[in-house]
Design a protein around this motif. Sequence first.
Motif, mmCIF file in Angstrom:
data_model
loop_
_atom_site.group_PDB
_atom_site.id
_atom_site.type_symbol
_atom_site.label_atom_id
_atom_site.label_comp_id
_atom_site.label_asym_id
_atom_site.label_seq_id
_atom_site.Cartn_x
_atom_site.Cartn_y
_atom_site.Cartn_z
ATOM 1 N N ILE A 181 16.315 -13.970 -2.605
ATOM 2 C CA ILE A 181 15.020 -14.444 -3.078
ATOM 3 C C ILE A 181 14.008 -14.221 -2.432
ATOM 4 O O ILE A 181 12.831 -13.908 -2.832
ATOM 5 N N GLY A 182 13.969 -14.096 -1.084
ATOM 6 C CA GLY A 182 12.772 -13.813 -0.616
ATOM 7 C C GLY A 182 12.311 -12.346 -0.597
ATOM 8 O O GLY A 182 11.285 -12.091 -0.830
ATOM 9 N N ASN A 183 13.140 -11.555 -0.857
ATOM 10 C CA ASN A 183 12.975 -10.072 -1.061
ATOM 11 C C ASN A 183 12.307 -9.752 -2.331
ATOM 12 O O ASN A 183 11.486 -8.899 -2.637
ATOM 13 N N VAL A 184 12.747 -10.549 -3.412
ATOM 14 C CA VAL A 184 12.007 -10.653 -4.680
ATOM 15 C C VAL A 184 10.602 -10.922 -4.576
ATOM 16 O O VAL A 184 9.859 -10.172 -5.082
ATOM 17 N N VAL A 185 10.295 -11.989 -3.803
ATOM 18 C CA VAL A 185 8.974 -12.619 -3.804
ATOM 19 C C VAL A 185 7.936 -11.335 -2.996
ATOM 20 O O VAL A 185 6.874 -10.949 -3.237
ATOM 21 N N SER A 186 8.634 -10.786 -1.791
ATOM 22 C CA SER A 186 7.933 -10.050 -0.814
ATOM 23 C C SER A 186 7.738 -8.590 -1.632
ATOM 24 O O SER A 186 6.740 -8.099 -1.282
ATOM 25 N N ALA A 187 8.904 -8.202 -2.398
ATOM 26 C CA ALA A 187 8.702 -6.795 -3.177
ATOM 27 C C ALA A 187 7.497 -6.988 -4.161
ATOM 28 O O ALA A 187 6.732 -6.073 -4.446
ATOM 29 N N GLY A 188 7.194 -8.163 -4.684
ATOM 30 C CA GLY A 188 6.203 -8.343 -5.914
ATOM 31 C C GLY A 188 5.008 -8.449 -5.173
ATOM 32 O O GLY A 188 4.096 -7.825 -5.701
ATOM 33 N N LEU A 189 4.819 -9.017 -3.961
ATOM 34 C CA LEU A 189 3.595 -8.831 -3.032
ATOM 35 C C LEU A 189 3.192 -7.497 -2.792
ATOM 36 O O LEU A 189 2.191 -7.269 -2.826
ATOM 37 N N ARG A 190 4.338 -6.758 -2.446
ATOM 38 C CA ARG A 190 3.834 -5.445 -2.035
ATOM 39 C C ARG A 190 3.252 -4.729 -3.065
ATOM 40 O O ARG A 190 2.271 -3.916 -2.900
ATOM 41 N N ILE A 191 4.143 -4.802 -4.165
ATOM 42 C CA ILE A 191 3.688 -3.994 -5.446
ATOM 43 C C ILE A 191 2.096 -4.256 -5.914
ATOM 44 O O ILE A 191 1.254 -3.528 -6.105
ATOM 45 N N TYR A 192 1.945 -5.745 -5.776
ATOM 46 C CA TYR A 192 0.695 -6.355 -6.347
ATOM 47 C C TYR A 192 -0.127 -5.831 -5.306
ATOM 48 O O TYR A 192 -1.566 -5.244 -5.739
ATOM 49 N N ARG A 193 -0.173 -5.754 -4.068
ATOM 50 C CA ARG A 193 -1.088 -5.494 -3.178
ATOM 51 C C ARG A 193 -1.407 -3.987 -3.068
ATOM 52 O O ARG A 193 -2.692 -3.522 -3.090
ATOM 53 N N ASP A 194 -0.409 -3.073 -3.303
ATOM 54 C CA ASP A 194 -0.606 -1.806 -3.458
ATOM 55 C C ASP A 194 -1.139 -1.192 -4.708
ATOM 56 O O ASP A 194 -2.123 -0.014 -4.738
ATOM 57 N N HIS A 195 -1.331 -2.141 -5.798
ATOM 58 C CA HIS A 195 -1.838 -1.734 -7.049
ATOM 59 C C HIS A 195 -2.922 -2.804 -7.385
ATOM 60 O O HIS A 195 -2.999 -3.064 -8.690
ATOM 61 N N PHE A 196 -3.640 -3.573 -6.341
ATOM 62 C CA PHE A 196 -4.362 -4.697 -6.767
ATOM 63 C C PHE A 196 -5.407 -4.239 -7.445
ATOM 64 O O PHE A 196 -5.657 -4.980 -8.776
ATOM 65 N N LYS A 197 -6.152 -3.133 -7.474
ATOM 66 C CA LYS A 197 -7.347 -2.770 -8.212
ATOM 67 C C LYS A 197 -7.119 -2.638 -9.677
ATOM 68 O O LYS A 197 -7.465 -3.389 -10.649
ATOM 69 N N LEU A 198 -5.863 -1.700 -9.842
ATOM 70 C CA LEU A 198 -5.557 -1.481 -11.279
ATOM 71 C C LEU A 198 -4.944 -2.780 -11.946
ATOM 72 O O LEU A 198 -5.696 -2.855 -13.175
ATOM 73 N N TYR A 199 -4.265 -3.479 -11.410
ATOM 74 C CA TYR A 199 -3.683 -4.577 -12.015
ATOM 75 C C TYR A 199 -4.667 -5.814 -12.261
ATOM 76 O O TYR A 199 -4.705 -6.420 -13.521
#
Length: 274
Positions: A16-34
Amino acid sequence: MSKSSNTTQSLGTLSIGNVVSAGLRIYRDHFKLYYTQALISYFWLFVPVYGWAKFSAIQGLIARLAFHEVIERPETIHEARQQVQPRMWNFLVAGFLVFLIVFASVIIGAIIFGLFALILGLIFASAFQDNQIILGIVGFIFGIIAFFIFMFGYIWIFSRLSIVELPIAIESQSDASFAINRSWKLTKGSVLRLQLIFFVAFLVTLPLSLIINFASLLIPSDSPIYLIFNLVISILVGALVIPFWQTIKAVVYYDLRSRKEGLGLEIKDSLSDD
């Protein structure tokens, strides 16, 4: 290689923790585009029907981009849009069908609870007609139990339909009925886990919501700029929050397919062959 190439650490099922942390990392790395895409999608909401379909399709676009980051096969925005755009109306139809399912479930549930409450009310009223205190306590307890049962049912349905847009955005078959059936199948037996994931994700976004609510209190509700301020803030904050949720759902979709269909192993084998 994508910035998020280590998002899932190793392709396979996630905690569960990895799902949320993975989502956060992807969002952070592609914040401008998303964020840019989400902001554009909100302006489409002002265009009836066609704009609503565009809004839904852009949400699917963000989810597709995030999913391909999870599986370490990133797509460009142009590549993803080529796949998602032809399915634009499927997103809208699926969203409408989900709304009808949830609405019908709520109405049916309310009718059942209403009839049940009426029958119990008549029974207890005749049994405790001389003791209003006991009657009130029984009614209160029943109300609490009914509320929790109702909320559990609503949450259960929400969880089963929480990833409807992902099959449309990612899989080859993309009609609305298929997407609903696919979401129902993938989430079977995972409701509690999904709720824990969504609850943790909600906690991540909670501080932002509290700040916005506090800021809105600084402007008098009778002020002429109050509605404009709320509209602007709703769009800006919505454009912040929605990509995060779409990213979380993309990771959830990957995790569910890994658990039920061995998607992670398939991708590992494919990457090894490459």
